[in-house]
Scaffold this active site. Structure first.
Site, PDB file in Angstrom:
ATOM      1  N   LYS A 178       0.831  -1.205   0.000  1.00 33.19           N
ATOM      2  CA  LYS A 178       0.000   0.000   0.000  1.00 33.19           C
ATOM      3  C   LYS A 178       0.871   1.262   0.000  1.00 33.19           C
ATOM      4  O   LYS A 178       2.080   1.181   0.264  1.00 33.19           O
ATOM      5  CB  LYS A 178      -0.924  -0.038   1.223  1.00 33.19           C
ATOM      6  CG  LYS A 178      -1.890  -1.239   1.216  1.00 33.19           C
ATOM      7  CD  LYS A 178      -2.838  -1.182   2.419  1.00 33.19           C
ATOM      8  CE  LYS A 178      -3.774  -2.383   2.434  1.00 33.19           C
ATOM      9  NZ  LYS A 178      -4.800  -2.272   3.522  1.00 33.19           N
ATOM     10  N   TYR A 209     -12.507  -2.717  -3.375  1.00 33.12           N
ATOM     11  CA  TYR A 209     -13.058  -2.763  -2.014  1.00 33.12           C
ATOM     12  C   TYR A 209     -14.584  -2.773  -2.014  1.00 33.12           C
ATOM     13  O   TYR A 209     -15.209  -2.300  -1.061  1.00 33.12           O
ATOM     14  CB  TYR A 209     -12.520  -1.586  -1.198  1.00 33.12           C
ATOM     15  CG  TYR A 209     -11.101  -1.789  -0.697  1.00 33.12           C
ATOM     16  CD1 TYR A 209     -10.764  -2.888   0.104  1.00 33.12           C
ATOM     17  CD2 TYR A 209     -10.095  -0.871  -0.996  1.00 33.12           C
ATOM     18  CE1 TYR A 209      -9.476  -3.065   0.579  1.00 33.12           C
ATOM     19  CE2 TYR A 209      -8.788  -1.045  -0.527  1.00 33.12           C
ATOM     20  CZ  TYR A 209      -8.496  -2.142   0.267  1.00 33.12           C
ATOM     21  OH  TYR A 209      -7.212  -2.325   0.747  1.00 33.12           O
ATOM     22  N   PHE A 227     -15.422   3.696   6.874  1.00 32.77           N
ATOM     23  CA  PHE A 227     -14.005   3.885   6.552  1.00 32.77           C
ATOM     24  C   PHE A 227     -13.698   3.766   5.063  1.00 32.77           C
ATOM     25  O   PHE A 227     -12.548   3.908   4.658  1.00 32.77           O
ATOM     26  CB  PHE A 227     -13.129   2.916   7.360  1.00 32.77           C
ATOM     27  CG  PHE A 227     -13.395   1.453   7.104  1.00 32.77           C
ATOM     28  CD1 PHE A 227     -12.794   0.794   6.029  1.00 32.77           C
ATOM     29  CD2 PHE A 227     -14.234   0.727   7.940  1.00 32.77           C
ATOM     30  CE1 PHE A 227     -13.024  -0.553   5.790  1.00 32.77           C
ATOM     31  CE2 PHE A 227     -14.480  -0.624   7.714  1.00 32.77           C
ATOM     32  CZ  PHE A 227     -13.871  -1.266   6.634  1.00 32.77           C
ATOM     33  N   ARG A 255      -1.824 -14.312   3.841  1.00 30.83           N
ATOM     34  CA  ARG A 255      -2.563 -13.668   4.944  1.00 30.83           C
ATOM     35  C   ARG A 255      -1.835 -13.922   6.273  1.00 30.83           C
ATOM     36  O   ARG A 255      -1.804 -13.060   7.152  1.00 30.83           O
ATOM     37  CB  ARG A 255      -3.988 -14.219   5.022  1.00 30.83           C
ATOM     38  CG  ARG A 255      -4.852 -13.914   3.816  1.00 30.83           C
ATOM     39  CD  ARG A 255      -5.445 -12.545   3.822  1.00 30.83           C
ATOM     40  NE  ARG A 255      -6.457 -12.350   4.850  1.00 30.83           N
ATOM     41  CZ  ARG A 255      -7.227 -11.266   4.926  1.00 30.83           C
ATOM     42  NH1 ARG A 255      -7.095 -10.281   4.033  1.00 30.83           N
ATOM     43  NH2 ARG A 255      -8.105 -11.132   5.887  1.00 30.83           N
ATOM     44  N   THR A 281      -5.346  -7.408  10.677  1.00 22.27           N
ATOM     45  CA  THR A 281      -5.658  -6.102  10.080  1.00 22.27           C
ATOM     46  C   THR A 281      -5.174  -4.940  10.949  1.00 22.27           C
ATOM     47  O   THR A 281      -4.650  -3.948  10.430  1.00 22.27           O
ATOM     48  CB  THR A 281      -7.188  -5.989   9.868  1.00 22.27           C
ATOM     49  OG1 THR A 281      -7.627  -7.094   9.072  1.00 22.27           O
ATOM     50  CG2 THR A 281      -7.557  -4.690   9.180  1.00 22.27           C
ATOM     51  N   ARG A 313       2.615  -6.823   9.055  1.00 22.97           N
ATOM     52  CA  ARG A 313       1.918  -5.728   9.732  1.00 22.97           C
ATOM     53  C   ARG A 313       2.411  -5.559  11.168  1.00 22.97           C
ATOM     54  O   ARG A 313       2.569  -4.438  11.654  1.00 22.97           O
ATOM     55  CB  ARG A 313       0.411  -5.979   9.691  1.00 22.97           C
ATOM     56  CG  ARG A 313      -0.181  -5.784   8.279  1.00 22.97           C
ATOM     57  CD  ARG A 313      -1.535  -6.440   8.140  1.00 22.97           C
ATOM     58  NE  ARG A 313      -2.256  -6.039   6.924  1.00 22.97           N
ATOM     59  CZ  ARG A 313      -3.435  -6.537   6.575  1.00 22.97           C
ATOM     60  NH1 ARG A 313      -4.014  -7.469   7.329  1.00 22.97           N
ATOM     61  NH2 ARG A 313      -4.034  -6.121   5.472  1.00 22.97           N
ATOM     62  N   ASN A 343      -1.908  -0.279   6.913  1.00 27.32           N
ATOM     63  CA  ASN A 343      -1.259  -1.513   7.379  1.00 27.32           C
ATOM     64  C   ASN A 343      -0.372  -2.190   6.331  1.00 27.32           C
ATOM     65  O   ASN A 343      -0.200  -3.405   6.343  1.00 27.32           O
ATOM     66  CB  ASN A 343      -2.308  -2.478   7.939  1.00 27.32           C
ATOM     67  CG  ASN A 343      -3.424  -2.780   6.952  1.00 27.32           C
ATOM     68  OD1 ASN A 343      -3.280  -2.471   5.760  1.00 27.32           O
ATOM     69  ND2 ASN A 343      -4.493  -3.382   7.422  1.00 27.32           N
ATOM     70  N   HIS A 397      -1.953  -5.496   1.395  1.00 25.28           N
ATOM     71  CA  HIS A 397      -3.219  -6.183   1.149  1.00 25.28           C
ATOM     72  C   HIS A 397      -2.913  -7.584   0.661  1.00 25.28           C
ATOM     73  O   HIS A 397      -1.978  -7.777  -0.109  1.00 25.28           O
ATOM     74  CB  HIS A 397      -4.022  -5.459   0.058  1.00 25.28           C
ATOM     75  CG  HIS A 397      -5.176  -6.285  -0.474  1.00 25.28           C
ATOM     76  ND1 HIS A 397      -6.385  -6.342   0.159  1.00 25.28           N
ATOM     77  CD2 HIS A 397      -5.267  -7.113  -1.556  1.00 25.28           C
ATOM     78  CE1 HIS A 397      -7.189  -7.170  -0.519  1.00 25.28           C
ATOM     79  NE2 HIS A 397      -6.532  -7.647  -1.567  1.00 25.28           N
ATOM     80  N   GLU A 407      -9.914 -10.224  -7.846  1.00 28.15           N
ATOM     81  CA  GLU A 407      -8.965  -9.114  -7.722  1.00 28.15           C
ATOM     82  C   GLU A 407      -7.871  -9.186  -8.792  1.00 28.15           C
ATOM     83  O   GLU A 407      -7.457  -8.156  -9.330  1.00 28.15           O
ATOM     84  CB  GLU A 407      -8.355  -9.116  -6.316  1.00 28.15           C
ATOM     85  CG  GLU A 407      -9.391  -8.784  -5.237  1.00 28.15           C
ATOM     86  CD  GLU A 407      -8.883  -8.986  -3.811  1.00 28.15           C
ATOM     87  OE1 GLU A 407      -7.687  -9.320  -3.622  1.00 28.15           O
ATOM     88  OE2 GLU A 407      -9.700  -8.806  -2.880  1.00 28.15           O
TER      89      GLU A 407
HETATM   90  P1  DAT Z   1      -7.866  -6.875   5.488  1.00 26.75           P
HETATM   91  O1  DAT Z   1      -7.054  -5.875   4.703  1.00 26.75           O
HETATM   92  O2  DAT Z   1      -7.093  -7.415   6.659  1.00 26.75           O
HETATM   93  O3  DAT Z   1      -8.469  -7.953   4.614  1.00 26.75           O
HETATM   94  P2  DAT Z   1     -10.507  -5.668   5.557  1.00 26.75           P
HETATM   95  O4  DAT Z   1     -10.743  -6.273   4.217  1.00 26.75           O
HETATM   96  O5  DAT Z   1     -11.523  -5.919   6.616  1.00 26.75           O
HETATM   97  O6  DAT Z   1      -9.084  -6.075   6.154  1.00 26.75           O
HETATM   98  O7  DAT Z   1     -10.421  -4.080   5.407  1.00 26.75           O
HETATM   99  C1  DAT Z   1      -9.718  -3.501   4.324  1.00 26.75           C
HETATM  100  C2  DAT Z   1      -8.827  -2.415   4.863  1.00 26.75           C
HETATM  101  O8  DAT Z   1      -9.624  -1.339   5.395  1.00 26.75           O
HETATM  102  C3  DAT Z   1      -7.925  -2.852   6.015  1.00 26.75           C
HETATM  103  O9  DAT Z   1      -6.715  -3.405   5.555  1.00 26.75           O
HETATM  104  C4  DAT Z   1      -7.725  -1.573   6.768  1.00 26.75           C
HETATM  105  C5  DAT Z   1      -9.023  -0.823   6.574  1.00 26.75           C
HETATM  106  N1  DAT Z   1      -9.967  -1.034   7.682  1.00 26.75           N
HETATM  107  C6  DAT Z   1     -10.612  -2.201   7.965  1.00 26.75           C
HETATM  108  N2  DAT Z   1     -11.422  -2.059   9.023  1.00 26.75           N
HETATM  109  C7  DAT Z   1     -11.300  -0.772   9.416  1.00 26.75           C
HETATM  110  C8  DAT Z   1     -11.888   0.012  10.482  1.00 26.75           C
HETATM  111  N3  DAT Z   1     -12.783  -0.513  11.334  1.00 26.75           N
HETATM  112  N4  DAT Z   1     -11.501   1.300  10.598  1.00 26.75           N
HETATM  113  C9  DAT Z   1     -10.613   1.844   9.752  1.00 26.75           C
HETATM  114  N5  DAT Z   1     -10.036   1.177   8.721  1.00 26.75           N
HETATM  115  C10 DAT Z   1     -10.371  -0.112   8.570  1.00 26.75           C
HETATM  116 MG    MG Z   2      -9.869  -7.752   3.088  1.00 35.73          MG
END
Ligand code: DAT
Ligand code: MG
Length: 140
Positions: free
Chosen positions: A11, A51, A59, A87, A93, A104, A118, A121, A132
């Site tokens: 990222k 996303y 968010f 992962r 996350t 991370r 973080n 991805h 994706e």
């Molecule tokens: P991951 O990237 O671990 O698959 P995710 O798909 O739930 O996590 O979310 C995508 C990204 O969005 C994640 O890497 C960081 C951000 N994110 C997730 N949950 C969040 C939250 N509650 N507040 C702020 N940012 C968040």
């Molecule tokens: Mg995700």
């Protein structure tokens, strides 16, 4: 055998902080193979599609702004059970609770921003990976 492909993104925070080499080093050290690798500036349309599962969450707007704030590295990585395996390399996350030893856990921290930054991805399932990869690397 269960050879898979997954989409990995370093990222914009990871690129800006010089973590590209370290992330690729960990992928290669694990024995996974790079199938595609590109530095690019992602636009908002691509990121909204990427996303899509988070559409409507509070968010998602800050997330798309963060992800388009600078260049990122997109990669397709191949290996036995690599979706779950990457992962595992990435860690949780939330950078505060991500285990030390993970990307991370070692490289990301909580900046108190509206969106969690973080470093990486990784696709969360083989189905997500296929979707994706088609989005980021339509020629593959
Ligand atoms: P991951 O990237 O671990 O698959 P995710 O798909 O739930 O996590 O979310 C995508 C990204 O969005 C994640 O890497 C960081 C951000 N994110 C997730 N949950 C969040 C939250 N509650 N507040 C702020 N940012 C968040
Ligand atoms: Mg995700």
């Amino acid at each position: 055998s269960d050879v898979q492909r997954t989409l990995v993104l370093v990222k914009p925070d990871g690129v800006a902080r010089g973590n590209v080499g370290e992330v690729l080093r960990r992928i290669e050290a694990k024995g996974y193979t790079l199938v595609a690798l590109e530095l690019r500036q992602a636009d908002e349309a691509l990121l909204a599609e990427h996303y899509a599962e988070h559409a409507g969450k509070p968010f998602v707007r800050p997330l798309i702004e963060f992800m388009s704030s600078g260049p990122l590295v997109a990669a397709v990585v191949e290996g036995q059970r690599v979706v779950e395996g990457f992962r595992s390399l990435a860690g949780a996350t939330d950078p505060t609770t991500a285990a030390p030893g993970t990307i991370r856990g070692d490289l990301a921290r909580d900046w108190g921003a509206q969106v969690i930054e973080n470093v990486v991805h990784g696709s969360d399932s083989p189905q997500s990976a296929a979707r994706e990869i088609a989005l980021w690397f339509p020629a593959l």
